[in-house]
Design a protein around this motif. Structure first.
Motif, short mmCIF file in Angstrom:
data_model
loop_
_atom_site.label_atom_id
_atom_site.label_comp_id
_atom_site.label_asym_id
_atom_site.label_seq_id
_atom_site.Cartn_x
_atom_site.Cartn_y
_atom_site.Cartn_z
N CYS A 142 0.83 -1.21 0.00
CA CYS A 142 0.00 0.00 0.00
C CYS A 142 0.86 1.25 0.00
CB CYS A 142 -0.92 0.00 1.21
SG CYS A 142 -2.35 -1.09 1.10
N CYS A 143 1.88 1.25 0.85
CA CYS A 143 2.77 2.43 0.91
C CYS A 143 3.52 2.62 -0.39
CB CYS A 143 3.74 2.27 2.08
SG CYS A 143 2.97 2.33 3.71
N LEU A 144 3.97 1.53 -1.00
CA LEU A 144 4.72 1.63 -2.24
C LEU A 144 3.84 2.14 -3.38
CD1 LEU A 144 7.32 1.15 -3.82
CD2 LEU A 144 6.59 -1.22 -4.17
N THR A 145 2.65 1.59 -3.51
CA THR A 145 1.76 2.05 -4.59
C THR A 145 1.30 3.48 -4.35
OG1 THR A 145 -0.06 0.96 -3.39
CG2 THR A 145 0.96 -0.26 -5.20
N LEU A 200 6.55 13.28 -0.20
CA LEU A 200 7.85 13.38 0.46
C LEU A 200 7.89 12.50 1.71
CD1 LEU A 200 10.64 14.67 0.72
CD2 LEU A 200 9.56 16.57 1.97
N LEU A 201 6.79 12.47 2.46
CA LEU A 201 6.74 11.64 3.66
C LEU A 201 6.83 10.15 3.30
CD1 LEU A 201 6.30 11.46 6.72
CD2 LEU A 201 3.84 11.42 6.28
N LEU A 202 6.13 9.75 2.26
CA LEU A 202 6.20 8.35 1.83
C LEU A 202 7.59 8.00 1.30
CD1 LEU A 202 2.76 8.04 -0.01
CD2 LEU A 202 3.40 6.96 2.15
N ALA A 203 8.21 8.93 0.60
CA ALA A 203 9.56 8.68 0.10
C ALA A 203 10.55 8.53 1.25
CB ALA A 203 9.99 9.81 -0.84
N CYS A 204 10.40 9.37 2.27
CA CYS A 204 11.27 9.24 3.45
C CYS A 204 11.05 7.91 4.15
CB CYS A 204 11.02 10.40 4.41
SG CYS A 204 11.56 12.01 3.79
N GLY A 205 9.79 7.47 4.23
CA GLY A 205 9.50 6.18 4.83
C GLY A 205 10.11 5.03 4.05
N ALA A 206 10.05 5.11 2.72
CA ALA A 206 10.65 4.06 1.90
C ALA A 206 12.16 4.04 2.05
CB ALA A 206 10.27 4.28 0.43
N ALA A 207 12.77 5.24 2.09
CA ALA A 207 14.22 5.30 2.26
C ALA A 207 14.64 4.78 3.63
CB ALA A 207 14.70 6.74 2.07
#
Length: 313
Positions: A50-53, A96-103
């Motif tokens: 879910c987070c990735l999509t 940006l928040l999701l990208a930080c979480g993925a990183a």
């Protein structure tokens, strides 16, 4: 961005306290630990998917170049169904928040793997120092996958790596009977066969990186518990429940396995479970549980592709 919000709503519902707590309190994973592990993996995979999509859709909404590449093979009606041409003001912050979480997730996984490799290297160096000297002309390759250490305390463990190695102390060889030793070896080999070390690394990395998310904390605790129960079941099916329980007691008696105040309460639970085994779930219930867990990660995919498929219909 409606699809993105729906995906994040699934994350909020799945990672909240009630869902992981309900699975933790369920009784059936103790009877079917392999299916229990599968259910936890599917639940965590749903959240990560879910987070990735949502990250992909958010990036497509913020950056026109990404949107053109993502929807390049699709007709214009499909791109219009997602309504990403006019991104709201908060879309950039959410992306940006999701990208930080993925990183951060990637960094935690990398750190866990690096630390595991470092600890494994130190352990192998320590074992080489403790291992008995071989006669001249015999290389290290002649040791094979089994390494016997001179130690009065009974112990046995499987050390993953390349090559993997099973370590047994002389205390275990003296204390265990042949059948009990077979049960211990079957237990450790099941860990290696099922690659439980990778699952433990994943759960530990997620729990360490996101300590305030109940799902990941419960996933880590239950993974450490269920992998042991699954290996116990493999050993008991091959060597018997009583033999496996006695082998556990002999190996861990000096650690206080039967003490309620012991930090190794899981050992006591495992022994009691082997001494009073509960019947497995029936085949239909096992199939239903496995299939139901496998369907959960399809939810984000249905949400993701739903508008596009509707536009094509």
């Amino acid at each position: 961005m409606t699809v993105c919000l729906l995906l994040l709503s699934v994350v909020a519902l799945t990672a909240a306290v009630p869902v992981p707590r309900a699975l933790t309190r369920a009784v059936w994973p103790e009877r079917e630990p392999v299916i229990g592990l599968w259910a936890w993996q599917c639940l965590v995979a749903t959240v990560l998917l879910c987070c990735l999509t949502a990250l992909v859709l958010g990036t497509a909404a913020v950056f026109h170049t990404v949107r053109d590449r993502v929807f390049a093979p699709a007709p214009p009606s499909v791109a219009a169904a997602y309504d990403l041409s006019t991104a709201p003001a908060w879309a950039a912050a959410l992306t940006l928040l999701l990208a930080c979480g993925a990183a951060w997730t990637t960094a935690m996984l990398a750190r866990e793997l690096v630390e595991a490799r470092r600890r494994r290297g130190q352990t192998r160096a320590h074992l080489r120092e403790r291992a008995p000297e071989l006669p001249a002309g015999l290389g290290a390759a002649t040791r094979g996958p089994l390494l016997v250490l001179e130690d009065e305390y009974p112990d046995a463990w499987w050390m993953p790596g390349n090559p993997p190695q099973l370590v047994v102390t002389t205390g275990a060889l003296h204390r265990l009977t042949d059948h009990q030793l077979d049960a211990v070896l079957a237990h450790e080999r099941d860990h290696a066969r099922a690659h439980h070390d990778w699952l433990l690394h994943l759960s530990t990395a997620l729990a360490t990186g996101f300590p305030r998310i109940p799902l990941f904390a419960h996933f880590c605790d239950q993974t450490h518990r269920l992998v042991e129960l699954a290996a116990d079941d493999t050993a008991s099916r091959r060597c018997g429940h009583l033999t496996t329980a006695l082998a556990l007691i002999e190996l861990n008696q000096h650690r206080g396995v039967l003490s309620c105040a012991s930090s190794h309460r899981l050992l006591g639970e495992r022994v009691n479970r082997l001494l009073e085994p509960r019947p497995r779930l029936g085949r239909p219930r096992r199939i239903i549980a496995t299939a139901t867990a496998a369907l959960v990660p399809l939810v984000p995919l249905l949400i993701l592709f739903g508008p596009g498929l509707t536009a094509l219909a």
